[in-house]
Motif scaffolding. Sequence first.
Motif, PDB file in Angstrom:
ATOM      1  N   ARG A  71      96.932 -44.682 124.866  1.00  0.00           N
ATOM      2  CA  ARG A  71      97.772 -45.880 124.829  1.00  0.00           C
ATOM      3  C   ARG A  71      96.950 -47.105 125.218  1.00  0.00           C
ATOM      4  NH1 ARG A  71      97.968 -43.425 129.352  1.00  0.00           N
ATOM      5  NH2 ARG A  71      98.049 -44.503 131.338  1.00  0.00           N
ATOM      6  N   ALA A  72      97.451 -48.257 124.826  1.00  0.00           N
ATOM      7  CA  ALA A  72      96.818 -49.518 125.209  1.00  0.00           C
ATOM      8  C   ALA A  72      97.866 -50.615 125.114  1.00  0.00           C
ATOM      9  CB  ALA A  72      95.625 -49.838 124.308  1.00  0.00           C
TER      10      ALA A  72
ATOM     11  N   GLN B 234     101.700 -52.912 121.987  1.00  0.00           N
ATOM     12  CA  GLN B 234     101.619 -51.606 122.626  1.00  0.00           C
ATOM     13  C   GLN B 234     101.100 -50.623 121.578  1.00  0.00           C
ATOM     14  OE1 GLN B 234     102.856 -50.635 125.826  1.00  0.00           O
ATOM     15  NE2 GLN B 234     103.237 -52.769 126.329  1.00  0.00           N
ATOM     16  N   ALA B 235      99.991 -49.984 121.878  1.00  0.00           N
ATOM     17  CA  ALA B 235      99.441 -48.959 120.990  1.00  0.00           C
ATOM     18  C   ALA B 235      99.768 -47.593 121.564  1.00  0.00           C
ATOM     19  CB  ALA B 235      97.928 -49.119 120.866  1.00  0.00           C
ATOM     20  N   ARG B 236     100.130 -46.678 120.686  1.00  0.00           N
ATOM     21  CA  ARG B 236     100.456 -45.310 121.103  1.00  0.00           C
ATOM     22  C   ARG B 236      99.754 -44.354 120.160  1.00  0.00           C
ATOM     23  NH1 ARG B 236     104.249 -41.772 119.203  1.00  0.00           N
ATOM     24  NH2 ARG B 236     105.075 -43.346 117.809  1.00  0.00           N
TER      25      ARG B 236
ATOM     26  N   ALA C  68      91.171 -40.450 115.092  1.00  0.00           N
ATOM     27  CA  ALA C  68      92.218 -40.824 116.050  1.00  0.00           C
ATOM     28  C   ALA C  68      93.098 -41.851 115.347  1.00  0.00           C
ATOM     29  CB  ALA C  68      91.616 -41.415 117.318  1.00  0.00           C
ATOM     30  N   SER C  69      94.420 -41.657 115.406  1.00  0.00           N
ATOM     31  CA  SER C  69      95.355 -42.577 114.758  1.00  0.00           C
ATOM     32  C   SER C  69      96.345 -43.110 115.781  1.00  0.00           C
ATOM     33  CB  SER C  69      96.122 -41.867 113.639  1.00  0.00           C
ATOM     34  OG  SER C  69      95.247 -41.465 112.617  1.00  0.00           O
ATOM     35  N   TYR C  70      96.715 -44.382 115.581  1.00  0.00           N
ATOM     36  CA  TYR C  70      97.595 -45.078 116.516  1.00  0.00           C
ATOM     37  C   TYR C  70      98.669 -45.856 115.769  1.00  0.00           C
ATOM     38  CZ  TYR C  70      93.968 -44.045 119.870  1.00  0.00           C
ATOM     39  OH  TYR C  70      93.077 -43.380 120.665  1.00  0.00           O
ATOM     40  N   GLU C  71      99.838 -45.937 116.383  1.00  0.00           N
ATOM     41  CA  GLU C  71     100.870 -46.873 115.952  1.00  0.00           C
ATOM     42  C   GLU C  71     100.851 -48.001 116.965  1.00  0.00           C
ATOM     43  OE1 GLU C  71     105.315 -46.512 114.504  1.00  0.00           O
ATOM     44  OE2 GLU C  71     105.188 -46.310 116.691  1.00  0.00           O
TER      45      GLU C  71
ATOM     46  N   SER D  52      91.411 -49.589 118.370  1.00  0.00           N
ATOM     47  CA  SER D  52      89.978 -49.295 118.416  1.00  0.00           C
ATOM     48  C   SER D  52      89.490 -49.069 119.845  1.00  0.00           C
ATOM     49  CB  SER D  52      89.186 -50.433 117.774  1.00  0.00           C
ATOM     50  OG  SER D  52      89.448 -50.500 116.395  1.00  0.00           O
ATOM     51  N   MET D  53      89.998 -49.858 120.773  1.00  0.00           N
ATOM     52  CA  MET D  53      89.597 -49.685 122.168  1.00  0.00           C
ATOM     53  C   MET D  53      90.060 -48.324 122.689  1.00  0.00           C
ATOM     54  SD  MET D  53      90.311 -53.495 123.647  1.00  0.00           S
ATOM     55  CE  MET D  53      89.233 -53.547 125.074  1.00  0.00           C
ATOM     56  N   ALA D  54      91.296 -47.967 122.393  1.00  0.00           N
ATOM     57  CA  ALA D  54      91.815 -46.664 122.828  1.00  0.00           C
ATOM     58  C   ALA D  54      91.022 -45.533 122.168  1.00  0.00           C
ATOM     59  CB  ALA D  54      93.300 -46.557 122.498  1.00  0.00           C
TER      60      ALA D  54
END
Length: 153
Positions: free
Chosen positions: A50-51, A115-117, A126-129, A81-83
């Motif tokens: 998360r981020a 908010q990244a999850r 790695a994939s994020y919403e 990208s950071m997460a």
Amino acid sequence: MTDTTGEGVPTAADAPEGAARHDYEALGFTTRGTLIERMGIEVEEVAADRAAARMPVAGNTQPAGLLHGGASVVLAETLGSMAAQLHAGRGRAAVGIEVSATHHRGVREGWVRAQARALHLGRTTASYEIVVSDDAGRRVCTARLTCMVLDRG
């Protein structure tokens, strides 16, 4: 760094001058002098799963005075990208390979928060919403980012 969140996550405000402000910087990366800094993005939390960050609308608008859609995408890709880099860990690199965004509403002033999850944390991807919201908590943009995790060579 001191924990002020109550969740074991140091915040940027906890870091002394010149010290790493979060785990991403503790890996040796910096946001200073980058597009992240130029757009006024303030990273609040970064972990592999998360981020969170915020960005001012002012200075990130298109000619009609609305938050530029590209600015929302920069915010989203920054967090994902950071997460992903924290997921990759030392000696590995995370690079974005796909980003998509749906813009739901315009914003003219204030701040947007993202908010990244994590959706998937694998060995090679790695994939994020990432959800971007306005000051009233209304969804402004929904983005999805996939990063490839590579060995540094």
